[in-house]
Design an enzyme around this catalytic site. Structure first.
Site, PDB file in Angstrom:
ATOM      1  CD  GLN A 158      -2.788  -1.146   2.485  1.00 31.80           C
ATOM      2  OE1 GLN A 158      -2.785  -2.114   3.219  1.00 31.80           O
ATOM      3  NE2 GLN A 158      -3.531  -0.070   2.759  1.00 31.80           N
ATOM      4  NE  ARG A 176     -13.554  -0.211   4.077  1.00 34.28           N
ATOM      5  CZ  ARG A 176     -13.974  -0.775   2.955  1.00 34.28           C
ATOM      6  NH1 ARG A 176     -13.919  -2.051   2.796  1.00 34.28           N
ATOM      7  NH2 ARG A 176     -14.469  -0.040   1.984  1.00 34.28           N
ATOM      8  CB  CYS A 177      -9.761   2.703  10.797  1.00 33.91           C
ATOM      9  SG  CYS A 177      -8.441   2.413  11.971  1.00 33.91           S
ATOM     10  CD  GLU A 230      -9.267   4.080   6.012  1.00 33.19           C
ATOM     11  OE1 GLU A 230      -9.142   5.178   6.564  1.00 33.19           O
ATOM     12  OE2 GLU A 230      -8.305   3.402   5.616  1.00 33.19           O
TER      13      GLU A 230
END
Lengths: 196, 799
Positions: free
Chosen positions: B236, B383-384, B753
């Protein structure tokens, strides 16, 4: 993953027969399905192996058995077995205390307490079924132990018991075992409900 | 046809911002032609597989490779001893700690990498792993974070014994990593001492894993002749990886190329650098041939990047009307065996201090102690945005507890404490500036949409009949788009991001960014931004990311930072091009720049109909007819250092029915209103929200990495680890308001998110609400049937 087990099996023989057999470590080990003593290092140190096959997975454990104590007064055996599977992904330890007590009808009974600790993949993958699997293994162990007692001597029953022992599979195997685990699990579910 | 219609038609033809354009990337994915790391096959490539520890804590007495090396097809077996001469047996983590690449004398968690086998094919490598004999001496494992700092706790990190000056603070114990605080402790304590009402709630945010469909992997290829290293990697943050690889290997950064091909989901799992990558790179450098390492599912769940594992206590001091006077949050953070959290350097517990949420909190204090345990390292933002999920969970849960204590409805107590629309930009007492919001409007919209009073009435009737119905409500504020380089860096590199846009002579566009898409749809949405800014149809705009040889340097995609940072860079770069285009247009039309108006895709001379130049015409001229003194070409680069984070928010409401005989929770309704500022592609936003809600549902209702006392991980296969399919997934209703970010070039805030962050406490809120009339204030996740059933049994709700 730790499983604590507390078991009692009635034996078809006297206390002294039971105690005699309990001191025969290779004999006792052979009662464990799939287990055998491969080397007797001295009177209290043994090497052994256990092979278990459940479904497609085969696990072979090589390990050491150490006799911690034999107490003739209490007719009690304390041993610790420790093994690692040959692929190095799992290990198991069993701390077992077994002793012979008076049972029904002049016969004896085998009592046992064991703490089994499993680490690695066996715990990750099989943790959920551990209690049931260990329970079934010990039930088989109890049956074999009783047959060994019954096989002492020359009576007809003894001959039958000897035959039963020969027919016993040499490894922990197959669907029949999985089925007995499953049945044990189902029973435990209903057992819980009934007592709650 | 009127002028206005033409303009509208031209605007529609661009398929720019606001258009629900179908995703460009889907064509290749649905046809199975995506190219993932594991699809890469290079000539002569070898395969790596890991020997892993069955124990959570043990000393390595010996490693015997002989049998493995004797297996035909095995090329090498490497251990820490082999990496030592290269000083690569340990590597730095993003959190200022070090991590063993291969276990050095000791293993610190179950499934830790002990040796790596390199073989001619993947199957031989796996067989050889079984043949490597490792002799261990078991050590007592430390699994319970609460016991980590006991005087008699086993010491995990022998490499750190005596080093009491940690990366972030003084260490209080050999198993202590850091203490981190924010806010004013004394002032907060004083308010608590004299408050009308104080509530306190312990909660455990369990250990979970992002579990992307594609596991982590890499293919390293070192060219011995020219000294170039190319690594295909599921990352990522490919540019950061390049910098780290260069620093570790000593190869100049110009000779290191990292390529992130298509990525099958990241969710934070693919931010860090893992031992497998290092081993593949080392093996390729040593052997001079490409080496592939791709983990399997168990390895993914067991070793690469867990999330959460925070033991939290939320406390609110309030007056009798429920108005918050102070907030106190205390956290025991289980970071596993090595502190490898991917957080901005200054924040060892991420952005935990966004925990004042959407509320006007006068004073607050946050205290976090990080500890080592015999568990895998990680602590990623699943996911945050850097622990925002934990922060939102603690404030939203504690708000519910306060409402319950004062017998005030949970919607009402939020309404009373919201930061008001006119207070924005709002400076929180913990140092953030919320950029924009209108929380009251959002809340009212949701309560109207679901007819909240009717739901409460229904609940009352059901309760009278002994049925369990719960209503969950969450009003969250996120902090995304890390971030301003004054307070955010990774390994010293500021968290800016970049875009480079080139307009070709024929008016098509190639643009490259420092971010990397993994399902977000960048190839579609970035093109839409450029389309709107430059008046070029988005179909003619190609977006390329992930190849460090071609893309400009950027910090990557996580923490919802692509739109807030990369999207801003894209808009600003496009505006630089538009500014140059205006000069060229003025030159072509022989007028002053001030006489030109921009309209959709062209510059028009004010007041002279027909005098105009389209962007296509200008692009052509840029390569053959520019004003004197201007360099030809039409391209721009922007490195965007955001002035602030962006603060998307939302209001979520969930209705559950619980079967009191089985403990099964049925999510009857889930209504999610999100405000992410300007909406670039509503369809993609909806998709992102659906995805985030799914993963929120997964975490709240089932996902869990449980450990037993020996440190065995008991849930590292998909047999146990809950990944909801369409069978389990509830129906989602989505809604929105639009409150643009005032500091972002296009007013966008980031969205992917929010639904994860916001939905998780909403599920807990709903499940607890089903029991709140019976005095229950909190239930720890996951709310699976068994755990809920246990609560029912405890309350003796069935005969």
């Amino acid at each position: 993953m730790q499983v604590d087990l507390d078991k009692e099996f009635s034996l078809p023989g006297s206390v002294s027969k039971g105690w005699t057999f309990l001191q025969n470590i290779p004999g006792v080990a052979s009662c464990m399905p799939g287990a055998e003593i491969t080397e007797e290092i001295d009177e209290s140190n043994f090497k052994g192996k256990v092979k278990a096959k459940i479904g497609p997975a085969t696990m072979a454990f090589n390990g050491d058995i150490v006799i911690k104590n034999i107490d003739p007064d209490k007719k009690e055996l304390h041993l610790v077995g420790k093994g690692q599977d040959t692929k190095g992904t799992s290990s198991a330890t069993m701390d077992l205390t077994a002793w012979i007590v008076d049972g029904d009808d002049g016969n004896a009974a085998l009592k046992g307490q064991a703490a089994v600790i499993v680490t690695g993949k066996a715990a990750s993958l099989g943790g959920r079924m551990m209690t049931q699997v260990a329970d079934q293994i010990l039930n088989q162990f109890g049956k074999n132990f009783a047959n060994n007692i019954a096989a002492m001597g020359d009576t007809e029953e003894a001959e039958q018991a000897k035959e039963a022992l020969l027919e016993e599979p040499k490894e922990l195997n197959g669907l029949a075992f999985a089925w007995s685990v499953f049945v044990g699990w189902i029973k435990s579910l209903f057992g819980k409900k009934a007592t709650s | 046809m009127s002028e206005a219609t033409t303009k509208q038609e031209r605007e529609a033809a661009l398929e720019g911002m606001g258009c629900s354009k179908k995703r460009k990337e889907d064509a290749r994915f649905i046809q199975g032609t995506g190219r993932y790391t594991d699809d890469i096959k290079l000539p002569g490539m070898l395969y790596a597989d890991m020997v892993r520890s069955p124990y959570a804590h043990a000393r390595i007495k010996s490693i015997n490779k002989d049998e493995a090396l004797a297996l035909p097809g095995v090329i090498a077996v490497l251990t820490a001893e082999d990496l030592k001469p290269l000083s690569l047996h340990w590597m730095p983590t993003l959190a200022g700690d070090v991590q063993a690449v291969l276990a050095d004398e000791k293993v610190h968690f179950q499934y830790q990498e002990v040796a790596v086998v390199i073989a001619e094919d993947r199957y031989i490598a796996a067989d050889a792993v079984d043949l490597v004999q490792v002799e261990y001496e078991e050590l007592p494992p430390l699994v319970d974070a609460h016991k980590a700092m006991d005087p008699d706790a086993p010491i995990l990190r022998e490499d750190l014994v005596g080093k009491m000056e940690g990366a972030h603070s003084v260490r209080k114990h050999d198993n202590h990593i850091f203490n981190w605080q924010a806010g004013d402790k004394d002032a907060t304590d004083r308010v608590f001492d004299h408050a009308d009402v104080v509530v306190s709630q312990d909660m455990y945010y369990h250990r979970v894993h992002p579990c992307p469909l594609e596991t982590c992997g890499s293919v390293a290829s070192f060219d011995k002749v020219n000294g170039h290293l190319t690594v295909y990697l599921t990352s990522q943050a490919p540019h950061v990886v390049r910098t780290v690889v260069s620093m570790l290997s000593g190869i100049p950064e110009s000779k290191v190329r990292i390529v992130s091909p298509d990525i099958g989901g990241g969710f934070g799992n693919k931010v860090g650098i893992y031992p497998g990558y290092v081993c593949a790179i080392v093996a390729s450098i040593v052997l001079g041939v490409p080496v592939k390492w791709v983990e399997d599912r168990m390895e993914n769940l067991s070793t690469t990047a867990f999330a959460r594992d925070y033991h939290m206590t939320g406390e609110i001091a309030a007056d009798s009307n429920g108005i918050i006077k102070a907030l106190r949050v205390n956290v025991l953070a289980d970071h596993g065996a090595f502190d490898a959290c991917a957080d901005p350097s200054k924040f060892p517990a991420g952005l935990m201090h966004i925990c004042t949420g959407s509320y006007d909190v006068p004073v607050a204090h946050v205290n976090v102690d990080g500890v080592y345990t015999n568990k895998a390292p990680g602590g990623v933002a699943y996911r945050c945005s850097f622990r925002v999920t934990e922060a939102v969970y603690v404030i939203e849960r504690t708000m519910d507890v306060l409402a319950q204590k004062l017998n005030i409805d949970k919607a009402e107590i939020r309404r009373r404490n919201f930061v008001k629309a006119e207070q924005f930009p709002y400076d929180t007492c913990l140092g953030w500036q919320l950029d924009s919001g209108d929380y009251h409007t959002a809340l009212d919209k949701v309560l109207d949409a679901v007819d909240y009073p009717a739901l409460r009435k229904e609940q009352e009737e059901k309760r009278a009949k002994g049925e369990l119905m719960g209503i969950g409500l969450v009003t969250f504020t996120e902090i995304v788009g890390a971030g301003p380089s004054r307070n955010c860096d990774i390994l010293g590199v500021g968290m800016f991001d970049s875009a480079e846009i080139r307009v070709h002579p024929t008016g098509s566009v190639m643009a490259r960014m420092g971010t990397i898409t993994q399902g977000q749809g960048h190839q579609t949405t970035y093109a839409q931004i450029i389309a709107s800014e430059l008046g070029i149809t988005s179909d003619e705009i190609s977006i390329e990311e992930g190849d460090t040889d071609t893309a400009p340097y950027g910090l990557g995609t996580y923490g919802s930072r692509s739109t807030p940072v990369g999207g801003a860079a894209t808009a600003v770069a496009a505006r630089k091009i538009q500014a140059k285009a205006r000069k060229i247009a003025a030159h072509l039309l022989e007028v002053s720049e001030d006489d030109l108006d921009w309209e959709v895709d062209r510059f028009k001379v004010k007041g002279v109909p027909g005098q105009e130049k389209t962007m296509k015409e200008i692009a052509w001229a840029a390569y053959n007819n520019v004003p004197e003194g201007m360099e030809p070409g039409l391209e721009a680069v922007d490195y965007y250092d955001p002035p602030n984070f962006t603060y998307p928010y939302g209001v979520y409401l969930c209705v559950v029915d619980i079967d009191k005989h089985t403990g099964e929770t049925h999510v009857r309704r889930f209504y999610a209103l999100d405000d992410c500022g300007t909406r670039i592609n509503p369809m993609i936003i909806d998709g992102q929200i659906h995805g985030g809600l799914n993963e929120g549902f997964a975490v709240a209702m089932g996902q869990e990495l449980p450990f037993d006392k020996q440190g065995n991980l008991l849930g590292n296969t998909l047999m146990d680890y809950f990944v909801p399919t369409f069978v389990e997934t509830p129906h989602w209703e989505t809604d929105y308001t639009v409150t643009p970010s005032p500091h972002h070039p296009i007013g966008a805030k980031g969205v992917a998110e929010s639904p994860h962050v916001g939905s998780i406490p909403c599920f807990t809120s709903a499940v607890v609400d089903a029991f709140s009339h019976l005095g229950i204030t909190h239930m720890d996740m996951p709310h699976n049937a068994y755990r809920v059933w246990q609560q029912i049994q405890e309350l003796e709700l069935t005969e």
